[in-house]
Design a protein around this motif. Structure first.
Motif, PDB file in Angstrom:
ATOM      1  N   GLY A   1       0.204  10.303  -2.254  1.00  0.00           N
ATOM      2  CA  GLY A   1       0.014  10.008  -0.836  1.00  0.00           C
ATOM      3  C   GLY A   1       0.687  11.066   0.028  1.00  0.00           C
ATOM      4  N   PHE A   2       1.895  11.415  -0.340  1.00  0.00           N
ATOM      5  CA  PHE A   2       2.659  12.421   0.403  1.00  0.00           C
ATOM      6  C   PHE A   2       1.949  13.770   0.358  1.00  0.00           C
ATOM      7  CE2 PHE A   2       6.011  15.700   0.285  1.00  0.00           C
ATOM      8  CZ  PHE A   2       6.628  15.471   1.503  1.00  0.00           C
ATOM      9  N   HIS A   3       1.560  14.192  -0.844  1.00  0.00           N
ATOM     10  CA  HIS A   3       0.955  15.520  -0.988  1.00  0.00           C
ATOM     11  C   HIS A   3      -0.442  15.592  -0.380  1.00  0.00           C
ATOM     12  CE1 HIS A   3       4.031  17.657  -3.166  1.00  0.00           C
ATOM     13  NE2 HIS A   3       4.241  16.587  -3.902  1.00  0.00           N
ATOM     14  N   SER A   4      -1.133  14.421  -0.273  1.00  0.00           N
ATOM     15  CA  SER A   4      -2.475  14.449   0.304  1.00  0.00           C
ATOM     16  C   SER A   4      -2.420  14.952   1.743  1.00  0.00           C
ATOM     17  CB  SER A   4      -3.086  13.046   0.257  1.00  0.00           C
ATOM     18  OG  SER A   4      -2.468  12.220   1.217  1.00  0.00           O
ATOM     19  N   VAL A   5      -1.267  14.847   2.378  1.00  0.00           N
ATOM     20  CA  VAL A   5      -1.122  15.370   3.734  1.00  0.00           C
ATOM     21  C   VAL A   5      -0.444  16.745   3.706  1.00  0.00           C
ATOM     22  CG1 VAL A   5      -0.084  14.980   5.995  1.00  0.00           C
ATOM     23  CG2 VAL A   5      -0.875  13.039   4.631  1.00  0.00           C
ATOM     24  N   VAL A   6       0.712  16.776   3.055  1.00  0.00           N
ATOM     25  CA  VAL A   6       1.591  17.936   3.174  1.00  0.00           C
ATOM     26  C   VAL A   6       0.967  19.197   2.567  1.00  0.00           C
ATOM     27  CG1 VAL A   6       3.884  18.811   2.560  1.00  0.00           C
ATOM     28  CG2 VAL A   6       3.590  16.435   3.208  1.00  0.00           C
ATOM     29  N   ASP A   7       0.141  19.024   1.522  1.00  0.00           N
ATOM     30  CA  ASP A   7      -0.424  20.193   0.854  1.00  0.00           C
ATOM     31  C   ASP A   7      -1.428  20.969   1.718  1.00  0.00           C
ATOM     32  OD1 ASP A   7       1.164  19.480  -1.194  1.00  0.00           O
ATOM     33  OD2 ASP A   7      -0.434  19.054  -2.634  1.00  0.00           O
ATOM     34  N   PHE A   8      -1.856  20.350   2.838  1.00  0.00           N
ATOM     35  CA  PHE A   8      -2.784  21.071   3.715  1.00  0.00           C
ATOM     36  C   PHE A   8      -2.082  22.096   4.596  1.00  0.00           C
ATOM     37  CE2 PHE A   8      -5.596  17.490   2.792  1.00  0.00           C
ATOM     38  CZ  PHE A   8      -6.748  18.199   2.511  1.00  0.00           C
ATOM     39  N   TYR A   9      -0.751  22.110   4.563  1.00  0.00           N
ATOM     40  CA  TYR A   9      -0.030  23.026   5.437  1.00  0.00           C
ATOM     41  C   TYR A   9       0.606  24.140   4.612  1.00  0.00           C
ATOM     42  CZ  TYR A   9      -0.819  19.425   8.843  1.00  0.00           C
ATOM     43  OH  TYR A   9      -1.441  18.531   9.671  1.00  0.00           O
ATOM     44  N   PRO A  10      -0.014  25.325   4.639  1.00  0.00           N
ATOM     45  CA  PRO A  10       0.473  26.421   3.796  1.00  0.00           C
ATOM     46  C   PRO A  10       1.889  26.867   4.172  1.00  0.00           C
ATOM     47  CG  PRO A  10      -1.304  27.169   5.254  1.00  0.00           C
ATOM     48  CD  PRO A  10      -1.210  25.691   5.412  1.00  0.00           C
ATOM     49  N   GLY A  11       2.338  26.564   5.376  1.00  0.00           N
ATOM     50  CA  GLY A  11       3.690  26.932   5.785  1.00  0.00           C
ATOM     51  C   GLY A  11       4.764  26.102   5.094  1.00  0.00           C
ATOM     52  N   LEU A  12       4.348  24.934   4.545  1.00  0.00           N
ATOM     53  CA  LEU A  12       5.317  24.071   3.863  1.00  0.00           C
ATOM     54  C   LEU A  12       5.286  24.366   2.373  1.00  0.00           C
ATOM     55  CD1 LEU A  12       4.642  20.742   5.744  1.00  0.00           C
ATOM     56  CD2 LEU A  12       6.812  21.961   5.685  1.00  0.00           C
ATOM     57  N   LYS A  13       6.403  24.839   1.840  1.00  0.00           N
ATOM     58  CA  LYS A  13       6.415  25.270   0.451  1.00  0.00           C
ATOM     59  C   LYS A  13       7.362  24.381  -0.353  1.00  0.00           C
ATOM     60  CE  LYS A  13       6.965  29.503  -2.242  1.00  0.00           C
ATOM     61  NZ  LYS A  13       8.297  29.336  -2.831  1.00  0.00           N
ATOM     62  N   MET A  14       6.840  23.759  -1.421  1.00  0.00           N
ATOM     63  CA  MET A  14       7.695  22.935  -2.284  1.00  0.00           C
ATOM     64  C   MET A  14       8.393  23.854  -3.286  1.00  0.00           C
ATOM     65  SD  MET A  14       6.833  19.501  -4.427  1.00  0.00           S
ATOM     66  CE  MET A  14       5.796  20.195  -5.699  1.00  0.00           C
TER      67      MET A  14
ATOM     68  N   ASP B   1       0.838  -1.195   0.000  1.00  0.00           N
ATOM     69  CA  ASP B   1       0.000   0.000   0.000  1.00  0.00           C
ATOM     70  C   ASP B   1       0.880   1.256   0.000  1.00  0.00           C
ATOM     71  OD1 ASP B   1      -1.963   1.805   0.182  1.00  0.00           O
ATOM     72  OD2 ASP B   1      -3.017   0.848   1.856  1.00  0.00           O
ATOM     73  N   SER B   2       1.418   1.581  -1.175  1.00  0.00           N
ATOM     74  CA  SER B   2       2.328   2.719  -1.299  1.00  0.00           C
ATOM     75  C   SER B   2       1.663   4.029  -0.884  1.00  0.00           C
ATOM     76  CB  SER B   2       2.800   2.886  -2.746  1.00  0.00           C
ATOM     77  OG  SER B   2       3.705   1.895  -3.086  1.00  0.00           O
ATOM     78  N   TYR B   3       0.427   4.193  -1.324  1.00  0.00           N
ATOM     79  CA  TYR B   3      -0.262   5.459  -1.075  1.00  0.00           C
ATOM     80  C   TYR B   3      -0.362   5.721   0.427  1.00  0.00           C
ATOM     81  CZ  TYR B   3      -3.790   9.118  -1.374  1.00  0.00           C
ATOM     82  OH  TYR B   3      -4.474  10.302  -1.259  1.00  0.00           O
ATOM     83  N   SER B   4      -0.917   4.734   1.169  1.00  0.00           N
ATOM     84  CA  SER B   4      -1.063   4.939   2.618  1.00  0.00           C
ATOM     85  C   SER B   4       0.282   5.077   3.297  1.00  0.00           C
ATOM     86  CB  SER B   4      -1.808   3.769   3.251  1.00  0.00           C
ATOM     87  OG  SER B   4      -2.955   3.500   2.518  1.00  0.00           O
ATOM     88  N   GLY B   5       1.277   4.335   2.796  1.00  0.00           N
ATOM     89  CA  GLY B   5       2.618   4.439   3.368  1.00  0.00           C
ATOM     90  C   GLY B   5       3.139   5.852   3.260  1.00  0.00           C
ATOM     91  N   CYS B   6       2.881   6.485   2.114  1.00  0.00           N
ATOM     92  CA  CYS B   6       3.376   7.847   1.923  1.00  0.00           C
ATOM     93  C   CYS B   6       2.522   8.864   2.667  1.00  0.00           C
ATOM     94  CB  CYS B   6       3.468   8.175   0.442  1.00  0.00           C
ATOM     95  SG  CYS B   6       4.882   7.340  -0.291  1.00  0.00           S
ATOM     96  N   VAL B   7       1.259   8.508   2.946  1.00  0.00           N
ATOM     97  CA  VAL B   7       0.470   9.369   3.828  1.00  0.00           C
ATOM     98  C   VAL B   7       1.145   9.413   5.200  1.00  0.00           C
ATOM     99  CG1 VAL B   7      -1.724   9.551   5.064  1.00  0.00           C
ATOM    100  CG2 VAL B   7      -1.707   9.011   2.620  1.00  0.00           C
TER     101      VAL B   7
END
Lengths: 324, 314
Positions: free
Chosen positions: B172-185, B132-138
């Protein structure tokens, strides 16, 4: 060979202009591009490609091609790393041979030379087209790499060995020194020695060279052997940089290397081109790779841009050929 | 001319031997292992574990390498079906492109058990045992947010851009990280799952963005490459690196506090489950779970002692 020389000079001139324009554009677009640390990065990154492209240039000058460089590079890197880390063990003979850094590097270099010589032998002895012979070697060497490594990377090779890929000497990264030495030797070979003149002559007209008494087969075998040895040098550098021999190292390196040769103005039909042109070609590719990442261009577009640059270079090259 | 006659002779001989050995009753059943690539240690491990489990269960077994090429995979399937393999343990090259191969095998009565990667067709494979790559990256994304304290600049290094796994992990990674506006890619680049390329890409990115705080890499080989570039630039202790796979180098680096975390996959569990399912199938069982997810576990400094490379217990 006065004609070959004048054409060589022109090719040199033309890729310099392209390189200058590219650097100009990049330094306008990104203020980070023209920094010392970035330029050292670019130089260090392209040193592997320069080494294998020098070998490729010699081969292309004889109107041949070598598709096996990437696989040979991987095999030589893996052999060096394996010998360095594990040595050779023959439990049946109760025998263990350990390798010093120098010994392991020599073994890697010999492997590359041997595979290169084999390419040359197959091409000249059985009249196999270089494309086919080296395509076969591409698969064979990759398979041997898998056999040797079991498909797993060989890591943790010790600080002495790492100096080759990561060290600095007199303010210049070691890989850059290595590529400077390789280029200098190759320029000497092509411009000052008899074999160099034979290489151009064979590429210009193979049957005429044969009739005028040049031992074409011998020259070809020498050229493929040199290319194999240079692939080994590249493999040892990559392995040292990463502190790890990756079984899938060097995949598609032959394409980058052919691109450097072609952008540098060497004709794929042989007889025309130069080592320094190839160096410029390799720098253009390196600068392009670096610049596209600096500008954070999407990975999809990067491939398109790189392809178009290669095509453009060949088109310019062709139109020059017609004008003369 | 003599060469040709000899060659034909040899080919006929081989063909004859091939026909002779096919299908006699008392021989052990044969299991084919078709794996997407052997150019990556992770898949080598998966294939070898499947092979050894199949042999341990008393079956003849052989590995086929599709070289990331769906057309090659089709050839392997045709050959395996034609030469009388009784089951296929399958690691697909492409979730959509491989469907037809699975269906062909099913039509020929050969059960297919997918390992790690799925095919997008319900019921085509007898069972799919999936990582389960997606959940792993979540999970990695959550830990990433936590370690960076919800703010900072980061870089993502993608795998091959034409590969499903690349995007499953990234999403999976972005589904979490994108909710935090302080984190900028600040950069998103591909390094083809390759250690050397990741190092070079990272060197260039560091020129443009010397002040980044974190790097997320689509696999562990790239995480090692990125880490080496950071060491060379003297930024290794400031920039936090995250990987995915659970490779040997990275597990060791997490132990040493060099890399923050990885998503541990369990190729051995998947391979052995697939081989066991094939064994049960031969013994008459028919009701297998359509999909059986194998969790990806987050490995970080405080739990790394429980793990060895590729989820193997020491």
């Amino acid at each position: 060979m006065p004609i070959a020389y004048s054409r060589k000079n022109f090719a040199r001139f033309q890729s310099l202009i392209a390189l200058f324009l590219l650097c100009l554009a990049l330094s306008v677009l990104s203020d980070k591009f023209l920094s010392f640390s970035n330029l050292w990065n670019v130089m260090r990154q392209i040193s592997v490609n320069i080494c294998i492209s020098v070998g490729m240039t010699l081969i292309v000058l004889t109107a041949g091609i070598d598709l096996s460089v990437g696989s040979v590079l991987a095999l030589c890197g893996a052999i060096t790393a394996g010998l360095l880390k594990n040595g050779i063990e023959l439990p049946s003979q109760n025998l263990y041979i350990g390798f010093t850094v120098l010994g392991a590097i020599l073994a890697g270099g010999l492997t590359g030379s041997a595979l290169g010589a084999f390419n040359g032998w197959a091409i000249t002895r059985f009249n196999v087209p270089p494309f086919v012979a080296t395509l076969a070697m591409l698969t064979v060497a990759r398979g041997l790499t898998m056999l040797w490594t079991g498909g797993f990377p060989i890591s943790g090779l010790g600080d002495t060995f790492l100096f080759i890929g990561t060290g600095w000497f007199l303010g210049i990264p070691v890989p850059v020194w290595i590529s400077i030495v390789v280029v200098a030797l190759a320029v000497f070979l092509t411009d000052k020695t008899r074999i160099g003149r034979y290489i151009y002559a064979i590429g210009g007209n193979e049957s005429a060279s044969r009739l005028s008494g040049i031992n074409v087969n011998r020259v070809k075998i020498i050229v493929y052997t040199i290319a194999g040895a240079l692939a080994a040098v590249g493999g040892i550098m990559v392995t040292s940089r990463l502190d790890s021999a990756q079984p899938n190292a060097g995949i598609s390196y032959e394409l980058d290397s052919i691109a450097a040769v072609v952008i540098g103005g060497t004709s794929l039909s042989g007889g025309r081109g130069s080592i320094l042109g190839t160096v410029q070609g390799a720098i253009i590719i390196g600068v392009l790779n670096n610049g596209l990442v600096l500008l954070n261009v999407s990975p999809f577009w990067q491939q398109v841009v790189k392809g178009l640059v290669i095509l453009l270079a060949v088109i310019i090259d062709k139109s020059n050929g017609k004008n003369e | 001319m003599h060469y040709r006659i000899a060659l034909f002779g040899i080919l006929f001989g081989l063909g004859w031997i091939g026909c002779k050995t096919k299908e006699s009753k008392d021989e052990p059943k044969k299991i084919a292992i078709v794996v997407s690539t052997l150019n990556n240690p992770w898949f080598v491990f998966l294939a070898q574990k499947a092979e050894s489990k199949a042999k341990q269960l008393g079956y003849e077994s052989k590995i086929f390498d599709s070289q990331n090429n769906t057309a090659q995979e089709t050839d392997h399937f045709d050959n395996a079906i034609a030469s009388g393999y009784d089951a296929i343990l399958f690691n697909p090259t492409d979730a959509d492109g491989s469907i037809v191969n699975v269906k062909n095998a099913a039509a020929a009565g050969v059960p297919v058990f997918c390992m790690d990667r799925e095919v997008n067709a319900n019921g085509a494979a007898t069972s799919q045992i999936l990582s389960d790559s997606y959940s792993g990256c979540v999970a990695i994304g959550k830990y990433f947010v936590e370690t960076l304290n919800k703010k900072g600049k980061y870089v993502e290094i993608l795998g091959m851009v034409g590969d499903n796994n690349t995007w499953n992990r990234s999403k999976g990674f972005h589904s979490v990280v994108d909710f935090y506006p302080g984190l900028k890619m600040v950069a998103q680049q591909s390094a083809d799952f390759d250690r050397n390329k990741a190092m070079e890409v990272m060197e260039s990115i560091l020129q443009a963005h010397p002040d980044i705080d974190g790097v997320f890499c689509g696999n562990d080989a790239m995480a090692m490459g990125a880490y080496q570039a950071l060491v060379a630039a003297g930024k290794a202790d400031r920039v936090k690196v995250f990987g995915f796979d659970g490779a040997e180098d990275v597990v060791k680096s997490i132990r040493d506090g060099k890399i923050m975390a990885t998503g541990m996959q369990f190729p051995e569990v998947m391979a052995q489950t697939a081989a066991t399912f094939a064994d049960e199938y031969f013994k008459g069982k028919r009701d297998f779970p359509g999909k059986m997810p194998v969790a990806v576990e987050l490995v970080k400094k405080d739990n790394v002692e429980n793990y060895a490379a590729y989820g193997e217990k020491e």
